[in-house]
Design an enzyme around this catalytic site. Sequence first.
Site, PDB file in Angstrom:
ATOM      1  N   ASP A  78     -22.899   0.516   6.886  1.00  0.00           N
ATOM      2  CA  ASP A  78     -23.979   1.311   6.815  1.00  0.00           C
ATOM      3  C   ASP A  78     -24.931   1.468   8.405  1.00  0.00           C
ATOM      4  OD1 ASP A  78     -24.976  -1.363   6.583  1.00  0.00           O
ATOM      5  OD2 ASP A  78     -26.791  -0.870   5.696  1.00  0.00           O
ATOM      6  N   GLU A 145     -26.215  -2.936   3.978  1.00  0.00           N
ATOM      7  CA  GLU A 145     -26.625  -4.327   4.491  1.00  0.00           C
ATOM      8  C   GLU A 145     -28.059  -4.268   5.195  1.00  0.00           C
ATOM      9  OE1 GLU A 145     -27.688  -7.172   7.260  1.00  0.00           O
ATOM     10  OE2 GLU A 145     -27.288  -5.261   8.026  1.00  0.00           O
TER      11      GLU A 145
HETATM   12 ZN   LIG Z   1     -28.646  -4.344  11.802  1.00  0.00          ZN
HETATM   13 ZN   LIG Z   2     -26.123  -5.423  11.591  1.00  0.00          ZN
END
Ligand SMILES: [Zn+2]
Ligand SMILES: [Zn+2]
Length: 404
Positions: A78, A145
């Site tokens: 991401d 994440e």
């Molecule tokens: Zn990051």
């Molecule tokens: Zn990262």
Amino acid sequence: MTITDVLSGIDEVTPWQEALYKDLHRHPELSMQEHRTAEKITAELTALGYDVHRVGGGVVGVLANGDWQTVLFRADVDALPVEEETGLPYASTVTATTPGGAAVPVMHACGHDMHTAAALGAARLLATHRDAWAGTYIALFQPGEEIAAGARAMVDDSLTAVVPRPDVAFGQHVLGALVSGHVGTVAGPVLSTAVSLRITVYGKGSHGSMPHLGVDPVLLASTIVVRLQSIVAREIAPDDFGVVTVGSVQAGNSANVIPESATLLVNVRAYDDSIRDHIVAAIERIVRAECEASRTPREPAFEVFDSYPLTTNDTDVTERVTAALVEALGAGRVEKLAPQTASEDFSVIPDAWGTPYAYWGFGAFTEDQEVLPNHNPGFAPAIQPTLRTGTEAAVAAALAYLAR
Ligand SMILES: [Zn+2]
Ligand SMILES: [Zn+2]
């Protein structure tokens, strides 16, 4: 066949891999919106002969190559709501809509595009050198994440039922703290546990000229901000690690109105769950006591969000991986990594099976580049030797367990 034999094929994959990296960098996607990225990864893994599954917004490729150990390698995919200022020809011009409905620029400002391209490169090298190893290789690409949501989403979407239990799991991150071409490993805590709190304290609105008739939440929030900094200074042992940051204080809109409430956003980091829990309990204690001292009419409200687990490297796995990295890269390119204050949700994945893991850093910038922190609008790692090093590290770690 040795690690070096497999890595000797890396020059052949480099043009494909650099084009892949630039494409990912040019097309970043926000956390849990990584649709194009997932399509791209699915297509690449399928072409390489992996058995591909879409799980919880992520992608998992399984390459079964005989009866031996199972290795899982995880990359996060991401990007962030940051406006890119690198000036690179492959810079992002993408905007996206947040879950709240706001239009924001998007940038791969944390290097997850590098992680993805390196992991696909390793997946390709392992697929084309199946004679060099045995067992099962799992290439896992995790969404979300940056908001601590993606690893949990994959586990909740039956990851453990879809892929075999790994004997060992790996992850890596590009870091400005290391020179490009170098990797850094450390046994034990490598990334902090983190938690964020949204705290609302309530006052009593009044005219600014009549403070005695109200309860001022601005003054209350201010005393809380100051007092929270006593936790690490006075309650945590000097050789233990903790961070308390108040990143946002919001209250009122006008100079002559005492508002009804104030909201604080607080971020906590530690290398030990018990220290994190102590800090969170101390925050709540101090907030309640300050509210009491300010005679607030209502109890404060606490909401926990963005909770990241501690990332602790297994000692045996770290030693074995470090030895393989030395074999692949040479001892001069393998360093001892200082534990990082950043946090990750990577460990949620191996923890779903109780699998031991190692997570390491690889350098982002060459010596003649300015070193920028992750999430900076100018964060653009040197493509090489960064990409090559991330690929070599992933292959070396996998072969530490799978080599014939
Ligand atoms: Zn990051
Ligand atoms: Zn990262």
